[in-house]
Write a protein that holds these residues in place. Structure first.
Motif, PDB file in Angstrom:
ATOM      1  N   PHE A   1     -24.987  85.973  27.513  1.00 19.72           N
ATOM      2  CA  PHE A   1     -23.748  86.538  28.053  1.00 19.72           C
ATOM      3  C   PHE A   1     -22.579  85.564  28.022  1.00 19.72           C
ATOM      4  O   PHE A   1     -21.431  85.987  27.979  1.00 19.72           O
ATOM      5  N   ASP A   2     -22.863  84.265  28.117  1.00 21.85           N
ATOM      6  CA  ASP A   2     -21.757  83.324  28.341  1.00 21.85           C
ATOM      7  C   ASP A   2     -21.539  82.326  27.206  1.00 21.85           C
ATOM      8  O   ASP A   2     -20.730  81.411  27.330  1.00 21.85           O
ATOM      9  N   VAL A   3     -22.253  82.502  26.091  1.00 19.27           N
ATOM     10  CA  VAL A   3     -22.028  81.608  24.952  1.00 19.27           C
ATOM     11  C   VAL A   3     -20.996  82.177  23.984  1.00 19.27           C
ATOM     12  O   VAL A   3     -20.600  81.512  23.027  1.00 19.27           O
ATOM     13  N   THR A   4     -20.577  83.404  24.228  1.00 18.45           N
ATOM     14  CA  THR A   4     -19.583  84.025  23.353  1.00 18.45           C
ATOM     15  C   THR A   4     -18.170  83.667  23.809  1.00 18.45           C
ATOM     16  O   THR A   4     -17.952  83.285  24.949  1.00 18.45           O
ATOM     17  N   THR A   5     -17.226  83.802  22.894  1.00 18.05           N
ATOM     18  CA  THR A   5     -15.827  83.520  23.210  1.00 18.05           C
ATOM     19  C   THR A   5     -14.952  84.667  22.707  1.00 18.05           C
ATOM     20  O   THR A   5     -15.282  85.342  21.731  1.00 18.05           O
ATOM     21  N   GLY A   6     -13.843  84.889  23.416  1.00 15.91           N
ATOM     22  CA  GLY A   6     -12.882  85.886  22.986  1.00 15.91           C
ATOM     23  C   GLY A   6     -13.251  87.323  23.294  1.00 15.91           C
ATOM     24  O   GLY A   6     -12.585  88.248  22.833  1.00 15.91           O
ATOM     25  N   VAL A   7     -14.332  87.536  24.065  1.00 11.48           N
ATOM     26  CA  VAL A   7     -14.735  88.889  24.438  1.00 11.48           C
ATOM     27  C   VAL A   7     -14.999  88.933  25.935  1.00 11.48           C
ATOM     28  O   VAL A   7     -15.398  87.936  26.535  1.00 11.48           O
ATOM     29  N   THR A   8     -14.770  90.078  26.520  1.00 11.17           N
ATOM     30  CA  THR A   8     -15.011  90.257  27.948  1.00 11.17           C
ATOM     31  C   THR A   8     -15.650  91.615  28.187  1.00 11.17           C
ATOM     32  O   THR A   8     -15.702  92.468  27.301  1.00 11.17           O
TER      33      THR A   8
ATOM     34  N   ALA B   1     -17.934  95.274  17.787  1.00  9.05           N
ATOM     35  CA  ALA B   1     -19.194  94.542  17.772  1.00  9.05           C
ATOM     36  C   ALA B   1     -18.937  93.049  17.662  1.00  9.05           C
ATOM     37  O   ALA B   1     -17.955  92.607  17.071  1.00  9.05           O
ATOM     38  N   LEU B   2     -19.837  92.256  18.237  1.00  6.44           N
ATOM     39  CA  LEU B   2     -19.750  90.807  18.097  1.00  6.44           C
ATOM     40  C   LEU B   2     -20.007  90.415  16.646  1.00  6.44           C
ATOM     41  O   LEU B   2     -20.808  91.050  15.942  1.00  6.44           O
ATOM     42  N   GLU B   3     -19.362  89.347  16.215  1.00  5.59           N
ATOM     43  CA  GLU B   3     -19.530  88.894  14.840  1.00  5.59           C
ATOM     44  C   GLU B   3     -19.327  87.396  14.749  1.00  5.59           C
ATOM     45  O   GLU B   3     -18.941  86.744  15.721  1.00  5.59           O
ATOM     46  N   GLY B   4     -19.596  86.840  13.570  1.00  6.25           N
ATOM     47  CA  GLY B   4     -19.306  85.440  13.266  1.00  6.25           C
ATOM     48  C   GLY B   4     -19.962  84.450  14.205  1.00  6.25           C
ATOM     49  O   GLY B   4     -21.175  84.493  14.444  1.00  6.25           O
ATOM     50  N   GLU B   5     -19.157  83.553  14.762  1.00  9.07           N
ATOM     51  CA  GLU B   5     -19.673  82.489  15.621  1.00  9.07           C
ATOM     52  C   GLU B   5     -20.343  83.033  16.878  1.00  9.07           C
ATOM     53  O   GLU B   5     -21.265  82.405  17.405  1.00  9.07           O
ATOM     54  N   ASN B   6     -19.895  84.162  17.358  1.00 10.69           N
ATOM     55  CA  ASN B   6     -20.536  84.748  18.531  1.00 10.69           C
ATOM     56  C   ASN B   6     -21.969  85.181  18.235  1.00 10.69           C
ATOM     57  O   ASN B   6     -22.867  85.010  19.060  1.00 10.69           O
ATOM     58  N   VAL B   7     -22.195  85.728  17.065  1.00  7.61           N
ATOM     59  CA  VAL B   7     -23.550  86.098  16.667  1.00  7.61           C
ATOM     60  C   VAL B   7     -24.421  84.851  16.538  1.00  7.61           C
ATOM     61  O   VAL B   7     -25.569  84.818  17.002  1.00  7.61           O
ATOM     62  N   GLU B   8     -23.875  83.810  15.936  1.00  2.00           N
ATOM     63  CA  GLU B   8     -24.630  82.559  15.789  1.00  2.00           C
ATOM     64  C   GLU B   8     -24.963  81.947  17.141  1.00  2.00           C
ATOM     65  O   GLU B   8     -26.053  81.388  17.329  1.00  2.00           O
ATOM     66  N   ALA B   9     -24.034  82.038  18.086  1.00  5.58           N
ATOM     67  CA  ALA B   9     -24.281  81.473  19.410  1.00  5.58           C
ATOM     68  C   ALA B   9     -25.418  82.207  20.117  1.00  5.58           C
ATOM     69  O   ALA B   9     -26.284  81.583  20.761  1.00  5.58           O
ATOM     70  N   ILE B  10     -25.452  83.520  19.994  1.00  7.06           N
ATOM     71  CA  ILE B  10     -26.542  84.291  20.597  1.00  7.06           C
ATOM     72  C   ILE B  10     -27.858  83.999  19.880  1.00  7.06           C
ATOM     73  O   ILE B  10     -28.914  83.860  20.521  1.00  7.06           O
ATOM     74  N   ALA B  11     -27.819  83.857  18.573  1.00 15.80           N
ATOM     75  CA  ALA B  11     -29.024  83.526  17.820  1.00 15.80           C
ATOM     76  C   ALA B  11     -29.623  82.198  18.287  1.00 15.80           C
ATOM     77  O   ALA B  11     -30.844  82.064  18.396  1.00 15.80           O
TER      78      ALA B  11
END
Length: 306
Positions: free
Chosen positions: A250-257, A287-297
């Motif tokens: 939940f908290d490793v993503t950026t730019g989304v709320t 949908a989440l993409e790019g660095e946000n997907v990598e952070a969740i991975a």
């Protein structure tokens, strides 16, 4: 099913969408089977995680129809009948029951906000109109009304409510409700929706949990529930601590709320794990993409899920 007692782990099921915003039935089936095979005790469809407020009446019916078919009586099916005011909620409830729901979950009315008298009457109207166990869904952040613990206990004692799904964030109120419920002979089944502090809710007397994170990792919540039933509180805490490491999706993503970051993280995790075919979100959410997907991975890999 009026005497149905819902206990244990009851995940609020995330709904997979195809890229063209239709229900992705194969992904839905994989997710439901994944959680049932992990040992969950029930499934809650069309809650906040289940896109209820994004769904047309036709889409709601499709979700319930497919859910009942896939579950096939293996666990109880709870269905959210959330809408702005009483008459619309009753309509949703009748359709859900006709499609095979075992229990119904309803919030306080919203938009035309009333007071405690109207909220109490709302639940009485649902009880009179719908022949099924009704769970009150306490989620003031979304409906702008906090359900008072004294009212909930009163409605439980009178047989109006079968239980409460608490997502209020008010631990004091929930603790008072647990204690009052015991004084009254435990008429309510009390389920916590706070996946990060389920251990504390169990210690307070909760009958189970409705953790969104169980879509991604149901086995930890199942182990925690079994440990709580056995009074093994050290294991309960240890399981919660492990799950909380996973909750950092939940908290490793950026730019989304909001929904994009919460349910968006669930969908992205399930997509990365091969359970969903995409992480498509309901419009207008991206949908989440790019660095946000990598952070969740990375979180999934660190927790041994990828």
């Amino acid at each position: 099913m009026s005497d149905l007692k819902i206990r244990g782990v009851v995940p609020p099921v995330v709904v997979p969408d195809t890229p063209d915003h239709e229900l992705d039935v194969p992904s839905f089936e994989r997710l439901i089977n994944y959680m049932i095979e992990a040992g969950v005790d029930g499934l809650f469809f069309l809650g906040s995680s289940g896109e209820v407020v994004f769904s047309t009446d036709e889409r709601r019916d499709q979700v319930v129809r497919e859910a009942v078919r896939i579950v096939d009586h293996r666990v109880p099916v709870l269905v959210g009948i959330i809408d702005t005011e009483t008459e619309r909620v009753i309509e949703h409830g009748k359709r859900a029951l006709a499609l095979g729901a075992d229990a119904l979950v309803a919030t306080a009315p919203f938009y035309a906000l009333g007071g405690p008298v109207e909220v109490e009457e709302h639940f009485r109207c649902l009880h009179e109109a719908l022949d099924a166990p009704i769970f009150a869904y306490d989620i003031p952040v979304c409906v702008h009304t906090k359900l008072g613990w004294k009212m909930l206990a009163k409605l439980g004692a009178e047989g109006v409510l079968a239980g409460v799904k608490d997502s209020s964030g008010d631990d004091i109120s929930f603790r008072y409700l647990c204690q009052e419920n015991e004084k009254l002979g435990h008429p309510l089944q009390l389920l916590t929706g706070h996946e990060i502090v389920v251990d504390g809710a169990y210690l307070s007397g909760a009958d189970g949990s409705v953790p969104g994170l169980a879509n991604v990792e149901p086995t930890g919540y199942v182990r925690m529930w079994k440990a709580a039933e056995a009074g093994d509180w050290a294991t309960v805490k240890a399981e919660q601590d492990k799950l909380n490491e996973l909750s950092h999706i939940f908290d490793v993503t950026t730019g989304v709320t909001g929904y994009a970051g919460g349910v968006g993280a669930f969908k992205t995790a399930l997509w990365l794990m091969g359970i969903f075919d995409s992480n498509t979100m309901p419009r207008p959410v991206k949908a989440l993409e790019g660095e946000n997907v990598e952070a969740i991975a990375k979180v999934l890999r660190d927790c041994g899920l990828l």
